[in-house]
Design an enzyme around this catalytic site. Structure first.
Site, PDB file in Angstrom:
ATOM      1  N   CYS A 138      43.881  41.251  49.542  1.00  0.00           N
ATOM      2  CA  CYS A 138      42.792  41.765  48.701  1.00  0.00           C
ATOM      3  C   CYS A 138      41.958  42.866  49.361  1.00  0.00           C
ATOM      4  O   CYS A 138      41.045  43.405  48.729  1.00  0.00           O
ATOM      5  CB  CYS A 138      41.900  40.614  48.265  1.00  0.00           C
ATOM      6  SG  CYS A 138      42.825  39.309  47.422  1.00  0.00           S
ATOM      7  N   HIS A 171      32.254  41.825  47.560  1.00  0.00           N
ATOM      8  CA  HIS A 171      33.600  41.332  47.249  1.00  0.00           C
ATOM      9  C   HIS A 171      33.473  40.279  46.149  1.00  0.00           C
ATOM     10  O   HIS A 171      34.224  40.295  45.195  1.00  0.00           O
ATOM     11  CB  HIS A 171      34.252  40.764  48.506  1.00  0.00           C
ATOM     12  CG  HIS A 171      35.684  40.390  48.318  1.00  0.00           C
ATOM     13  ND1 HIS A 171      36.646  41.296  47.917  1.00  0.00           N
ATOM     14  CD2 HIS A 171      36.336  39.191  48.455  1.00  0.00           C
ATOM     15  CE1 HIS A 171      37.822  40.692  47.817  1.00  0.00           C
ATOM     16  NE2 HIS A 171      37.654  39.410  48.133  1.00  0.00           N
ATOM     17  N   HIS A 183      39.696  39.735  39.362  1.00  0.00           N
ATOM     18  CA  HIS A 183      40.022  40.047  40.764  1.00  0.00           C
ATOM     19  C   HIS A 183      41.402  40.696  40.783  1.00  0.00           C
ATOM     20  O   HIS A 183      42.425  40.019  40.633  1.00  0.00           O
ATOM     21  CB  HIS A 183      40.001  38.787  41.605  1.00  0.00           C
ATOM     22  CG  HIS A 183      40.123  39.059  43.079  1.00  0.00           C
ATOM     23  ND1 HIS A 183      40.307  40.323  43.606  1.00  0.00           N
ATOM     24  CD2 HIS A 183      40.083  38.218  44.155  1.00  0.00           C
ATOM     25  CE1 HIS A 183      40.390  40.264  44.915  1.00  0.00           C
ATOM     26  NE2 HIS A 183      40.248  38.979  45.274  1.00  0.00           N
TER      27      HIS A 183
END
Length: 399
Positions: free
Chosen positions: A159, A293, A328
Site C-alpha cells: 500500500c 493513510h 483503499h
C-alpha cells in the site's frame, strides 16, 4: 532536500470517485461516496467496495484496443491515467528528454489468472494471461502503449507502492539519471485482495469510518493515478503556469514490526514523517494539512494517530483520510492521495473525513469531518504498507 526543486507539472487519475482530475475534485468537494456492491469483479464476496465504473470492454474501446487484447484491468486503468498525465508534456519533451515511467502495483494481472486458473488445465485459449500475471508486466504494457519512456520500473511495496514511486522518480531526477518521471500506481480489485484482507478480519461490512471510535475496518477500492515530475529549472518560462506544486521532502522507513500490522507506538510512521520534515527543512508548525493513510482499521488508525501526536504534540494541523470516499486502492492509494493533496493545495481546501462520527478516546485530535476552505502552503501525505513500509511526502505551493 536537494539543490534542484522537483515540481509537479501534470496529473492523471481513474478512480471510483471520477475518471479525471476534474471529476475527483467535484466528488471530494461534494463528499460523493460510491462505495457499494461489487459489479465488475466476478466473485461471490459481498463486501462493499469502491470500483471504477468502467468495464474492461469500455476502457479498451476508449483506448482503441481490440476486444481480445490481453491487457488486464490494472493495465487499462493505468493507461487511461497516464494518458491524462502525459498531456502536460510537449512533443519535444516526449521525444528529446529522458522520460521515466515508475509504476506502483502489486497484483498486476492477477484478476485474469484467478478467473482462468482452471481453464489453463483444459485449453490454451487463455494462456496469454499467464504471461501478464506478474506485476511488472502491467508496467511494461502501459509503457509500450505510449512508447516514449527511456526507463521503466515497477515498485511493489503493497500500500505504499504509489508513494514510493514518487520518491524513486524524484531521486532519478535529482541524480540526473532522467529528465522527467511519470510516477504513481495502478491496482484493480481481485479475489486475492478481498479474501486476503477478509482473512485478516480488517474488512468493514459497511462504509468505513477512519479515525472513528467504532471503526471496524477498511473498504477495498481500485484505480490508477500518476503525476509528472521534472526539475523546475527545466520548465520553460512560458510553461511555468503548468507547475502545480513542488515536492519539498520525502522519507521512507521500515519498522519491520509485523508482516501486516503497524507498531503500537507508530514508530515507523513517526520516523517517516520526522525524516520528511528534516528532508524538506520544514518544522511541524509549517504543515497545514495531513492527508492520512487512515484505512479505518483499528490498528492503523491508532498507530498513525499516536505517531501524529508524537510529531505535532498539541498543535496538530487538520487531518483527514479520503479512503471512505475512494476506498483503499492499495498500491494506487499513495498516488491518488498525492493528487488529492495537490488539489487541496491549489484549490485551498481541507478534504473531509467522510463518515466520521465519534472521536477515538486514545487520541487528542479528531479528523476534519466537513470540507473547509483554507489556504494551504504545505501538505503532508502518508502512505503505509504491509511489513511496516512507511512513506511520507510533503507537497508545497511553488513560488
Amino acid at each position: 532536500m536537494k539543490n534542484e526543486q522537483i515540481v509537479v507539472t501534470g496529473m492523471g487519475v481513474v478512480s471510483a470517485i471520477g475518471n479525471s482530475v476534474a471529476e475527483i475534485l467535484h466528488s471530494i468537494k461534494n463528499s460523493t461516496c460510491p462505495i457499494g456492491e461489487i459489479k465488475h469483479l466476478d466473485t461471490i464476496n459481498k463486501y462493499p467496495v469502491a470500483e471504477v465504473a468502467l468495464s474492461d470492454a469500455e476502457m479498451k474501446q476508449m483506448l482503441n484496443l481490440p476486444e481480445d487484447a490481453e491487457h488486464t484491468r490494472t493495465t487499462l486503468m493505468g493507461i487511461l491515467a497516464v494518458q491524462q498525465a502525459i498531456e502536460s508534456l510537449s512533443d519535444e519533451e516526449k521525444t528529446t528528454k529522458r522520460v521515466a515511467f515508475i509504476n506502483g502495483t502489486t497484483v498486476g494481472g492477477m484478476e485474469k489468472s484467478e478467473k482462468h486458473f482452471l481453464d489453463f488445465f483444459e485449453t490454451d485459449e487463455y494462456d496469454k494471461y499467464i504471461k501478464v500475471h506478474d506485476c511488472g508486466s502491467s508496467s511494461e504494457a502501459i509503457a509500450d502503449y505510449f512508447g516514449c519512456f527511456s526507463h521503466v520500473s515497477t515498485i511493489s511495496t503493497a500500500c505504499s507502492s504509489g508513494a514510493n514511486s514518487v520518491i524513486m522518480g524524484c531521486r532519478l531526477i535529482e541524480n540526473d539519471l532522467v529528465d522527467i518521471a511519470i510516477v504513481g500506481g495502478s491496482e484493480c480489485l481481485t479475489k486475492f485482495h478481498i479474501n486476503g484482507f477478509s482473512t485478516l478480519l480488517i474488512l468493514d461490512n459497511e462504509i468505513c469510518s477512519p479515525f472513528d471510535k467504532n471503526r471496524a475496518g477498511l473498504n477495498l477500492g481500485e484505480g490508477a493515478a500518476y503525476i509528472v515530475l521534472q526539475k523546475a529549472s527545466d520548465v520553460k518560462p512560458q510553461d511555468k503556469g503548468k507547475i502545480l506544486c513542488k515536492v519539498s521532502g520525502y522519507s521512507n522507513t521500515c519498522d519491520a514490526y509485523h508482516q501486516t500490522a503497524s507498531s503500537p507506538e507508530g514508530e515507523g510512521a513517526y520516523l517517516a514523517m520526522q525524516n520528511a520534515l528534516i528532508n524538506s527543512n520544514l518544522k511541524p508548525q509549517d504543515i497545514d494539512y495531513i492527508s492520512a493513510h487512515g484505512t479505518g482499521t483499528p490498528n492503523n488508525d491508532l498507530s498513525e494517530g499516536i505517531s501524529i501526536q508524537r510529531i505535532f504534540g498539541d498543535n496538530i494541523p487538520p487531518v483527514s483520510s479520503t479512503k471512505s470516499l475512494t476506498g483503499h486502492t492499495t498500491s494506487a492509494s499513495g498516488a491518488i492521495e498525492a493528487i488529492i493533496s495537490i488539489l487541496a493545495l491549489n484549490e485551498g481546501f481541507i478534504p473531509p473525513n467522510y463518515n466520521f462520527k465519534e472521536k477515538m478516546p486514545e487520541l487528542n485530535f479528531a479528523p476534519q469531518k466537513e470540507i473547509e476552505s483554507r489556504k494551504l502552503k504545505n501538505v503532508l501525505s502518508n502512505s503505509f504498507g504491509f511489513g511496516g513500509n512507511n512513506t511520507s511526502i510533503i507537497f508545497s505551493l511553488y513560488n
